[in-house]
Write a protein that holds these residues in place. Structure first.
Motif, PDB file in Angstrom:
ATOM      1  N   UNK A   1       1.669 -56.291  -7.223  1.00  0.00           N
ATOM      2  CA  UNK A   1       0.589 -57.244  -6.946  1.00  0.00           C
ATOM      3  C   UNK A   1      -0.781 -56.791  -7.452  1.00  0.00           C
ATOM      4  N   UNK A   2      -1.007 -55.488  -7.508  1.00  0.00           N
ATOM      5  CA  UNK A   2      -2.321 -55.002  -7.970  1.00  0.00           C
ATOM      6  C   UNK A   2      -2.222 -53.518  -8.290  1.00  0.00           C
ATOM      7  N   UNK A   3      -2.969 -53.068  -9.282  1.00  0.00           N
ATOM      8  CA  UNK A   3      -2.993 -51.626  -9.550  1.00  0.00           C
ATOM      9  C   UNK A   3      -4.321 -51.005  -9.105  1.00  0.00           C
ATOM     10  N   UNK A   4      -5.084 -51.755  -8.303  1.00  0.00           N
ATOM     11  CA  UNK A   4      -6.302 -51.171  -7.738  1.00  0.00           C
ATOM     12  C   UNK A   4      -5.862 -50.223  -6.630  1.00  0.00           C
ATOM     13  N   UNK A   5      -6.370 -48.980  -6.673  1.00  0.00           N
ATOM     14  CA  UNK A   5      -5.892 -47.994  -5.716  1.00  0.00           C
ATOM     15  C   UNK A   5      -7.043 -47.146  -5.211  1.00  0.00           C
TER      16      UNK A   5
ATOM     17  N   UNK B   1      -0.443 -39.614 -10.718  1.00  0.00           N
ATOM     18  CA  UNK B   1      -0.234 -41.057 -10.872  1.00  0.00           C
ATOM     19  C   UNK B   1      -1.254 -41.696 -11.808  1.00  0.00           C
ATOM     20  N   UNK B   2      -0.760 -42.502 -12.732  1.00  0.00           N
ATOM     21  CA  UNK B   2      -1.617 -43.141 -13.738  1.00  0.00           C
ATOM     22  C   UNK B   2      -2.582 -44.169 -13.171  1.00  0.00           C
ATOM     23  N   UNK B   3      -2.307 -44.718 -11.996  1.00  0.00           N
ATOM     24  CA  UNK B   3      -3.254 -45.712 -11.454  1.00  0.00           C
ATOM     25  C   UNK B   3      -4.138 -45.122 -10.338  1.00  0.00           C
ATOM     26  N   UNK B   4      -4.238 -43.798 -10.315  1.00  0.00           N
ATOM     27  CA  UNK B   4      -5.124 -43.143  -9.342  1.00  0.00           C
ATOM     28  C   UNK B   4      -6.555 -43.663  -9.500  1.00  0.00           C
TER      29      UNK B   4
ATOM     30  N   UNK C   1      -6.881 -50.014 -16.895  1.00  0.00           N
ATOM     31  CA  UNK C   1      -7.458 -51.354 -16.798  1.00  0.00           C
ATOM     32  C   UNK C   1      -6.920 -51.985 -15.511  1.00  0.00           C
ATOM     33  N   UNK C   2      -7.814 -52.381 -14.652  1.00  0.00           N
ATOM     34  CA  UNK C   2      -7.379 -52.821 -13.310  1.00  0.00           C
ATOM     35  C   UNK C   2      -7.098 -54.313 -13.277  1.00  0.00           C
ATOM     36  N   UNK C   3      -6.125 -54.700 -12.450  1.00  0.00           N
ATOM     37  CA  UNK C   3      -5.840 -56.118 -12.248  1.00  0.00           C
ATOM     38  C   UNK C   3      -5.414 -56.344 -10.805  1.00  0.00           C
TER      39      UNK C   3
END
Ligand code: 5AD
Length: 342
Positions: A41-45, A52-55, A62-64
């Motif tokens: 649902x989202x890679x904002x973390x 982790x690549x979405x840290x 690129x966030x979504x």
């Protein structure tokens, strides 16, 4: 015994290990493979896990965040594809807007599909109140990996302040409060031993987990762990032996054939199914999102159309003699057993 299984290298021994694990899986859920439609649902973390690549600290990600409409459309695809279950997974946030948003999404999906679609959440550490709200909204399974059950190794791969004890407390709370609870680890972390992995399996048993999801650690270029340990080689076969050992030790749990396995070997998930796994989680997101949900390097399936992927996945499952199950939740037998008579 566990260490011996995990260290096996003789091809005949390994074949026997997989055959025993597969026979155990057949006794629990037969030839069926349960599907869960994975919606990232989202890679904002808000977290900063070192691997982790979405840290949060990775400025290059690129966030979504998917729109409600896109999420509901993905849920509908899962329903129409007869998956019976979805997983809403995302970067970890615990602000009020996020908690409300997830509650609203779960409520709308349940209102639309009722028992036609089970909902699993994979959204990290939250307060008991948040877990309770999401459960009342209609979700019934939760995935939260311990990543490593060794407190020292856990501390080495997470930033200071991220607490092992709190992660364990979340797992135990979920399990005690009626969630079907899943956890797992990364396999092949820098400094991890086969003894650590055997202890991970005992951790799953001792915390009475219902579902297991494990995959090889795959370095992501924009992370501190890769910068500190650039030469780690993912060990696919060790990961499959972990699946087999988990099946033999834990018997009636659900075990996922994870995407990270497929990243290393094109038929990695099928190999896991033949070594005791019984769940597969095809990604239902739009390729524009999938590309950005980059936990590690080289995630597969980024370009193929969804229908093509699903068709070829079902044929490859049938080709190994397994049957894609349709329109069932696919709950872990272990949950029914551990909660019987409560
Ligand atoms: N390699 C393999 N798995 C990873 N994860 C995060 N980063 C990596 C990586 N570099 C896994 C973690 C997390 C899940 C969502 O993805 O185990 O719990």
């Amino acid at each position: 015994m566990l260490v011996r299984m995990l260290s096996m290298s003789d091809p005949d021994d390994v074949r026997r290990l997989y055959a025993l694990a597969y026979a155990q899986k057949l006794r629990v859920t037969g030839r069926y493979v349960f599907f869960r439609g994975l919606i990232e649902v989202s890679n904002v973390c808000a977290r900063n896990c070192l691997y982790c690549g979405i840290r949060a600290g990775n400025g290059r990600a690129a966030r979504y965040t998917m729109s409600d409409e896109d999420i509901l459309a993905a849920a509908d695809t899962a329903f129409r594809s007869h998956f019976g279950s979805i997983v809403l997974q995302g970067g970890e946030r615990s602000d009020a807007a996020f908690v409300d948003w997830i509650e609203r999404l779960v409520t709308s999906i349940k209102a639309k599909y009722g028992t036609g679609l089970g909902i699993t959440l994979s959204l990290g550490e939250q307060t008991p109140e948040t877990y309770d709200r999401w459960k009342r909204a209609g979700a019934h399974r939760y995935l939260i990996r311990i990543e490593s059950s060794d407190p020292d190794l856990f501390a080495r791969i997470h930033p200071a302040g991220q607490s092992y004890d709190n992660r364990v407390a979340c797992i135990d709370y979920l399990s005690a409060s009626g969630w079907q609870t899943g956890s797992g680890v990364m396999i092949g972390l820098p400094g991890q031993t086969v003894g650590n992995l055997a202890d991970d399996l005992l951790f799953f048993r001792d915390h009475n987990l219902d579902m297991i999801g494990m995959g090889p650690y795959i370095p992501h270029p924009d992370t501190p762990l890769t910068q500190a340990c650039p030469d780690v080689r993912p060990d696919f076969h060790l990961a499959i032996r972990m699946v087999a050992a988990a099946r033999l030790l834990l018997k009636d749990v659900n075990i996922a054939a994870t995407t990270a396995l497929q990243t290393l070997v094109p038929d990695g998930r099928e190999q896991a199914l033949l070594a005791g796994a019984n769940v597969i989680m095809p990604n239902l997101g739009d390729p524009q999102y999938k590309r950005k949900y980059s936990l590690y390097e080289g995630k597969p399936d980024l370009n193929d159309g969804l229908d093509n992927c699903l068709n070829s996945l079902c044929s490859s499952i049938r080709a190994i003699g397994e049957i894609p199950s349709q329109d069932v939740y696919g709950d872990p037998v272990h949950f029914a057993t551990r909660t019987a008579g409560r």
